[in-house]
Design a protein around this motif. Sequence first.
Motif, PDB file in Angstrom:
ATOM      1  N   VAL A  38       0.839  -1.199   0.000  1.00 48.50           N
ATOM      2  CA  VAL A  38       0.000   0.000   0.000  1.00 48.50           C
ATOM      3  C   VAL A  38       0.872   1.246   0.000  1.00 48.50           C
ATOM      4  N   LYS A  39       0.464   2.229  -0.789  1.00 49.13           N
ATOM      5  CA  LYS A  39       1.189   3.503  -0.817  1.00 49.13           C
ATOM      6  C   LYS A  39       0.832   4.309   0.424  1.00 49.13           C
ATOM      7  N   SER A  40       1.809   4.988   0.952  1.00 51.39           N
ATOM      8  CA  SER A  40       1.606   5.804   2.139  1.00 51.39           C
ATOM      9  C   SER A  40       1.451   7.268   1.762  1.00 51.39           C
ATOM     10  N   THR A  41       1.038   8.084   2.736  1.00 48.54           N
ATOM     11  CA  THR A  41       1.138   9.536   2.644  1.00 48.54           C
ATOM     12  C   THR A  41       2.006   9.981   3.816  1.00 48.54           C
ATOM     13  N   SER A  42       2.275  11.267   3.890  1.00 50.95           N
ATOM     14  CA  SER A  42       3.146  11.759   4.963  1.00 50.95           C
ATOM     15  C   SER A  42       2.387  11.986   6.263  1.00 50.95           C
ATOM     16  N   VAL A  43       1.091  11.596   6.311  1.00 48.69           N
ATOM     17  CA  VAL A  43       0.295  11.823   7.522  1.00 48.69           C
ATOM     18  C   VAL A  43      -0.411  10.556   8.006  1.00 48.69           C
ATOM     19  N   ALA A  95       2.575   9.622  11.699  1.00 42.22           N
ATOM     20  CA  ALA A  95       3.355  10.564  10.895  1.00 42.22           C
ATOM     21  C   ALA A  95       2.807  11.986  10.974  1.00 42.22           C
ATOM     22  N   ALA A  96       1.497  12.128  11.126  1.00 43.45           N
ATOM     23  CA  ALA A  96       0.901  13.460  11.233  1.00 43.45           C
ATOM     24  C   ALA A  96       1.325  14.143  12.526  1.00 43.45           C
ATOM     25  N   GLY A  97       1.289  13.414  13.630  1.00 45.46           N
ATOM     26  CA  GLY A  97       1.641  13.979  14.920  1.00 45.46           C
ATOM     27  C   GLY A  97       3.082  14.445  14.986  1.00 45.46           C
ATOM     28  N   LEU A  98       3.957  13.824  14.188  1.00 46.96           N
ATOM     29  CA  LEU A  98       5.358  14.221  14.189  1.00 46.96           C
ATOM     30  C   LEU A  98       5.556  15.623  13.613  1.00 46.96           C
ATOM     31  N   LYS A  99       4.527  16.164  12.984  1.00 42.72           N
ATOM     32  CA  LYS A  99       4.629  17.495  12.387  1.00 42.72           C
ATOM     33  C   LYS A  99       4.075  18.587  13.289  1.00 42.72           C
ATOM     34  N   ALA A 100       3.722  18.235  14.527  1.00 43.31           N
ATOM     35  CA  ALA A 100       3.130  19.207  15.442  1.00 43.31           C
ATOM     36  C   ALA A 100       4.035  20.414  15.603  1.00 43.31           C
ATOM     37  N   PRO A 101       3.478  21.629  15.674  1.00 45.38           N
ATOM     38  CA  PRO A 101       4.297  22.840  15.779  1.00 45.38           C
ATOM     39  C   PRO A 101       4.976  22.963  17.126  1.00 45.38           C
ATOM     40  N   GLY A 102       6.025  23.754  17.172  1.00 51.80           N
ATOM     41  CA  GLY A 102       6.741  23.976  18.416  1.00 51.80           C
ATOM     42  C   GLY A 102       7.713  22.858  18.704  1.00 51.80           C
ATOM     43  N   SER A 103       8.144  22.763  19.951  1.00 48.36           N
ATOM     44  CA  SER A 103       9.135  21.746  20.321  1.00 48.36           C
ATOM     45  C   SER A 103       8.690  20.917  21.510  1.00 48.36           C
ATOM     46  N   LEU A 104       7.397  21.017  21.847  1.00 49.67           N
ATOM     47  CA  LEU A 104       6.862  20.238  22.956  1.00 49.67           C
ATOM     48  C   LEU A 104       5.785  19.304  22.452  1.00 49.67           C
ATOM     49  N   SER A 105       5.251  18.477  23.350  1.00 53.65           N
ATOM     50  CA  SER A 105       4.181  17.566  22.956  1.00 53.65           C
ATOM     51  C   SER A 105       2.823  18.184  23.241  1.00 53.65           C
ATOM     52  N   PHE A 106       1.831  17.780  22.472  1.00 56.30           N
ATOM     53  CA  PHE A 106       0.457  18.254  22.631  1.00 56.30           C
ATOM     54  C   PHE A 106      -0.402  17.032  22.888  1.00 56.30           C
ATOM     55  N   ALA A 127      10.796  15.106  14.281  1.00 54.38           N
ATOM     56  CA  ALA A 127      11.375  15.661  13.080  1.00 54.38           C
ATOM     57  C   ALA A 127      10.355  15.578  11.948  1.00 54.38           C
ATOM     58  N   ARG A 128       9.852  16.735  11.533  1.00 48.17           N
ATOM     59  CA  ARG A 128       8.855  16.756  10.463  1.00 48.17           C
ATOM     60  C   ARG A 128       9.388  16.058   9.213  1.00 48.17           C
ATOM     61  N   GLY A 129      10.666  16.237   8.947  1.00 44.52           N
ATOM     62  CA  GLY A 129      11.248  15.629   7.759  1.00 44.52           C
ATOM     63  C   GLY A 129      11.156  14.118   7.754  1.00 44.52           C
ATOM     64  N   PHE A 130      11.139  13.509   8.934  1.00 39.55           N
ATOM     65  CA  PHE A 130      10.996  12.058   9.054  1.00 39.55           C
ATOM     66  C   PHE A 130       9.726  11.594   8.354  1.00 39.55           C
ATOM     67  N   SER A 131       8.651  12.388   8.469  1.00 38.64           N
ATOM     68  CA  SER A 131       7.365  12.014   7.871  1.00 38.64           C
ATOM     69  C   SER A 131       7.349  12.164   6.356  1.00 38.64           C
ATOM     70  N   GLU A 132       8.141  13.094   5.835  1.00 39.06           N
ATOM     71  CA  GLU A 132       8.045  13.427   4.412  1.00 39.06           C
ATOM     72  C   GLU A 132       8.420  12.266   3.499  1.00 39.06           C
ATOM     73  N   ILE A 133       9.358  11.437   3.895  1.00 40.72           N
ATOM     74  CA  ILE A 133       9.802  10.338   3.035  1.00 40.72           C
ATOM     75  C   ILE A 133       8.712   9.307   2.812  1.00 40.72           C
ATOM     76  N   MET A 134       7.753   9.223   3.743  1.00 42.79           N
ATOM     77  CA  MET A 134       6.745   8.163   3.666  1.00 42.79           C
ATOM     78  C   MET A 134       5.921   8.213   2.386  1.00 42.79           C
ATOM     79  N   GLN A 135       5.643   9.412   1.875  1.00 48.33           N
ATOM     80  CA  GLN A 135       4.781   9.557   0.712  1.00 48.33           C
ATOM     81  C   GLN A 135       5.401   9.019  -0.577  1.00 48.33           C
ATOM     82  N   TYR A 136       6.680   8.723  -0.556  1.00 49.79           N
ATOM     83  CA  TYR A 136       7.353   8.228  -1.760  1.00 49.79           C
ATOM     84  C   TYR A 136       7.548   6.719  -1.739  1.00 49.79           C
ATOM     85  N   LEU A 137       7.131   6.081  -0.651  1.00 49.67           N
ATOM     86  CA  LEU A 137       7.350   4.646  -0.488  1.00 49.67           C
ATOM     87  C   LEU A 137       6.032   3.886  -0.407  1.00 49.67           C
TER      88      LEU A 137
END
Length: 331
Positions: free
Chosen positions: A124-129, A158-169, A176-186
């Motif tokens: 299955v193809k992924s998205t970044s979220v 993957a969506a939660g990894l893009k949360a703004p700021g540097s703390l947890s919500f 690392a938001r960039g960690f999520s970005e690779i998923m959409q190509y795999l």
Amino acid sequence: MKFKNIFLVALLVVILWACNSDDNGVTIEPPKALSETVDQDKDSIVEYLETHFYNYEEFQSPPADFDYKIVLGKIEGDNADKTPLIDMMETETVTVRSEEIGLSSGKEVEHTYYYLVARQGLGVKSTSVDSVYVRYEGLLLDDTVFGASSASPTWFDAAGLKAPGSLSFGSLQKSARGFSEIMQYLKAGGDPVVNADGTFEIVDYGVGLIIFPSALGYYSGNGPNGNIPSYSPMIFKIDLMAVNEADHDNDGVPTHLEDLNGNGYLFDDNTDLKSENSSTSIATVPDYLDTDDDNDGILTRDEISDEDGNIILPYPDTDGDGVPNYLDPNN
């Protein structure tokens, strides 16, 4: 229950950073502006890409015992004739706003990340979220490994990894938001193979590599274990084993479709922001976490379902104005 504006947490970070000394009178340097780091990060990444290669020959002609792991090395000595990563990787540009990483200047700066699909995967193809089941290894540009999954893969939101700021919500942990970005190509692997002892393994999974600037990582923070220097570009090797399409608010609209502006960042998509801001009892919540996206008092799921609860596709648009009912407070 909806939680209060998630950006209040980012504001708190800004306030804390604004303090220029601690109780002992030690000066605390304020974080750098995005414009100060973007070019420096890019130069460092390009230098790495020009001087390093990966084991592409094994991926092109896999030996019988090949484990499909990406191995990085320097172009020198016996490897002086290898093709550099700079000639093999693709690029994508994303806009990063200062407030996304806890800064208050309001600047928007374009950042480029570099990615490589060593093996696409057959599933299955992924998205970044989406929710992804991955094996990973994280490195700095000096090839120091700062983190890795164990022998067993790990599930990530993957969506939660893009949360703004540097703390947890709540359940959203900034990473690392960039960690999520690779998923959409795999793509994920195929169906699990069950072994005689009852264990299982996933084969034919996607294998990729991504390198991104510090603004898509931890920026001026130090990462979850304090082992990542400030303003560090990051490298991740990723094995994408499995994917579950995410619907974080269970409103019937997949999370990736709640990215209305298509920029891959979910926290700036809020259809009813104006009405939420004018209310004293409703928090501001991005669409992907909002069960009533247009704040008309009718749940999104009810606006896109028939009497039997089946999702109607395409989503109903009663007045034909191109805006589906669940995003249109007038319908």
